[in-house]
Design a protein around this motif. Structure first.
Motif, PDB file in Angstrom:
ATOM      1  N   THR A 112       0.784  -1.249  -0.109  1.00 13.41           N
ATOM      2  CA  THR A 112       0.103   0.109   0.012  1.00 13.41           C
ATOM      3  C   THR A 112       0.797   1.365   0.021  1.00 13.41           C
ATOM      4  O   THR A 112       0.698   2.280  -0.675  1.00 13.41           O
ATOM      5  N   ALA A 113       1.812   1.182   0.960  1.00 15.23           N
ATOM      6  CA  ALA A 113       2.808   2.296   0.769  1.00 15.23           C
ATOM      7  C   ALA A 113       3.635   2.610  -0.392  1.00 15.23           C
ATOM      8  O   ALA A 113       3.682   3.772  -0.797  1.00 15.23           O
ATOM      9  N   GLN A 114       3.789   1.829  -1.249  1.00 19.07           N
ATOM     10  CA  GLN A 114       4.531   1.894  -2.377  1.00 19.07           C
ATOM     11  C   GLN A 114       3.317   2.251  -3.671  1.00 19.07           C
ATOM     12  O   GLN A 114       3.845   3.248  -4.573  1.00 19.07           O
ATOM     13  N   ARG A 115       2.066   1.996  -3.529  1.00 23.71           N
ATOM     14  CA  ARG A 115       1.101   2.402  -4.359  1.00 23.71           C
ATOM     15  C   ARG A 115       0.796   4.047  -4.012  1.00 23.71           C
ATOM     16  O   ARG A 115       0.671   4.728  -4.844  1.00 23.71           O
ATOM     17  N   LEU A 116       0.925   4.390  -2.813  1.00 22.52           N
ATOM     18  CA  LEU A 116       0.488   5.783  -2.331  1.00 22.52           C
ATOM     19  C   LEU A 116       1.844   6.727  -2.952  1.00 22.52           C
ATOM     20  O   LEU A 116       1.412   7.680  -3.337  1.00 22.52           O
ATOM     21  N   CYS A 117       2.888   6.311  -2.841  1.00 26.05           N
ATOM     22  CA  CYS A 117       3.994   6.903  -3.218  1.00 26.05           C
ATOM     23  C   CYS A 117       4.008   6.943  -4.693  1.00 26.05           C
ATOM     24  O   CYS A 117       4.441   8.271  -5.467  1.00 26.05           O
ATOM     25  N   ALA A 118       3.606   5.909  -5.537  1.00 25.33           N
ATOM     26  CA  ALA A 118       3.273   6.102  -6.974  1.00 25.33           C
ATOM     27  C   ALA A 118       2.338   6.939  -7.226  1.00 25.33           C
ATOM     28  O   ALA A 118       2.499   7.649  -8.355  1.00 25.33           O
ATOM     29  N   ALA A 119       1.572   7.035  -6.556  1.00 27.08           N
ATOM     30  CA  ALA A 119       0.330   7.754  -6.929  1.00 27.08           C
ATOM     31  C   ALA A 119       0.673   9.338  -6.758  1.00 27.08           C
ATOM     32  O   ALA A 119       0.375  10.261  -7.697  1.00 27.08           O
ATOM     33  N   VAL A 120       1.832   9.788  -5.794  1.00 24.57           N
ATOM     34  CA  VAL A 120       1.787  11.035  -5.548  1.00 24.57           C
ATOM     35  C   VAL A 120       2.866  11.474  -6.580  1.00 24.57           C
ATOM     36  O   VAL A 120       2.985  12.557  -7.344  1.00 24.57           O
ATOM     37  N   ARG A 121       3.989  10.436  -6.957  1.00 20.63           N
ATOM     38  CA  ARG A 121       4.918  10.694  -8.043  1.00 20.63           C
ATOM     39  C   ARG A 121       4.218  11.134  -9.601  1.00 20.63           C
ATOM     40  O   ARG A 121       4.639  11.762 -10.238  1.00 20.63           O
TER      41      ARG A 121
END
Length: 299
Positions: A280-289
């Motif tokens: 989930t953390a990786q998905r959130l970071c990708a969404a912000v990037r």
């Protein structure tokens, strides 16, 4: 008839033929009806007063028989629902109520035997002829027949539609206020207060059910420099974009994204183990990037 003093009085006369010593005679019995006439006149006057009270009452008056069918409504009651009196007669009172009110009334009618004659007041929702809603405060008493069996219901109904609408509006306003105190006004995410409440609940449920619980803490890198360069308006816009991206990236029911303070965010993940939390953390970071926010002063 006339008395010796010349005054007249009502009388009941009964004549019976009589034969006496070969002569045909008549036996007349005379009964003074003055008191009875006065009683009847008083009763008529009392009935007339009662009729006027019922017909001109500011409250709706509704009577039903033992089968629940309407035997009487006054003009006020008919007007409140947009019907004529004749249109309401012989129809069950339940026909004019919504489903919840029908069930409530049926339960009250079924218990009349244990509370006969005792008035009670309850809010019921009625439908007018045009299908609009009317809320009524209904005060009812059971009517006993001559043999002591339930003979129907007498109900007094006050239109409280405006009061109910005001209460519902107040409830909506109160609910809105409660939501607002748990929302961050800038990002429209849950605020720290809402996060603390949700975390407390989720922690208790995780312990009770022996299920995992994860909490992610996120921070926007070099946000002070961003804010200094683009100004507070630009910084606020950045926070709003990041918040929207985070909210859109959570997928499971029960997950909560909150603004923890400043440029910090938190994500509550019930039933998530470490591997799920990392994904989930990786998905959130990708969404912000993926927002590709420009930051000219970033190291």
């Amino acid at each position: 008839r006339m008395r010796a003093d010349g005054s007249r009085f009502p009388a009941m006369v009964h004549l019976s033929p009589l034969s006496l010593a070969g002569e045909e005679l008549a036996l007349m019995a005379l009964r003074d009806m003055t008191q009875r006439q006065r009683a009847e006149e008083a009763l008529h006057a009392s009935s007339e007063r009662y009729r006027l009270i019922v017909q001109t009452a500011a409250e709706g008056i509704w009577m039903t028989d033992a089968d629940g069918k309407t035997t009487f409504v006054n003009p006020k009651m008919a007007h409140m629902l947009g019907y004529t009196v004749q249109e309401m007669l012989n129809r069950p009172m339940l026909d004019f109520m919504d489903r919840d009110s029908q069930l409530l009334m049926q339960r009250r009618l079924a218990s009349q035997g244990s509370a006969a004659g005792q008035p009670d007041q309850v809010d019921f929702r009625f439908f007018r002829k045009d299908q609009s809603s009317m809320w009524g405060l209904l005060s009812s008493s059971s009517i006993q027949s001559d043999n002591g069996e339930p003979g129907g219901t007498l109900a007094m109904i006050t239109d409280i539609t405006e009061r109910r609408q005001s209460e519902e509006q107040l409830d909506r306003y109160r609910h809105t206020l409660e939501e607002q105190v748990r929302l961050d006004p800038l990002t429209q995410l849950a605020n720290r207060r809402a996060l603390d409440e949700a975390l407390q609940t989720a922690w208790a449920q995780a312990q009770e059910r022996r299920r995992p619980l994860a909490l992610l803490m996120l921070d926007i890198d070099h946000f002070k420099a961003y804010n200094d360069h683009y100004g507070h308006v630009g910084g606020d816009h950045c926070l709003q974009q990041v918040a929207a991206a985070l909210a859109a990236a959570v997928q499971r029911q029960g997950e909560l994204v909150a603004r923890y303070g400043g440029e910090e965010f938190a994500v509550l993940l019930p039933d998530a183990d470490s591997a799920q939390a990392l994904a989930t953390a990786q998905r959130l970071c990708a969404a912000v990037r993926a927002l590709e926010l420009e930051h000219q002063t970033s190291p």
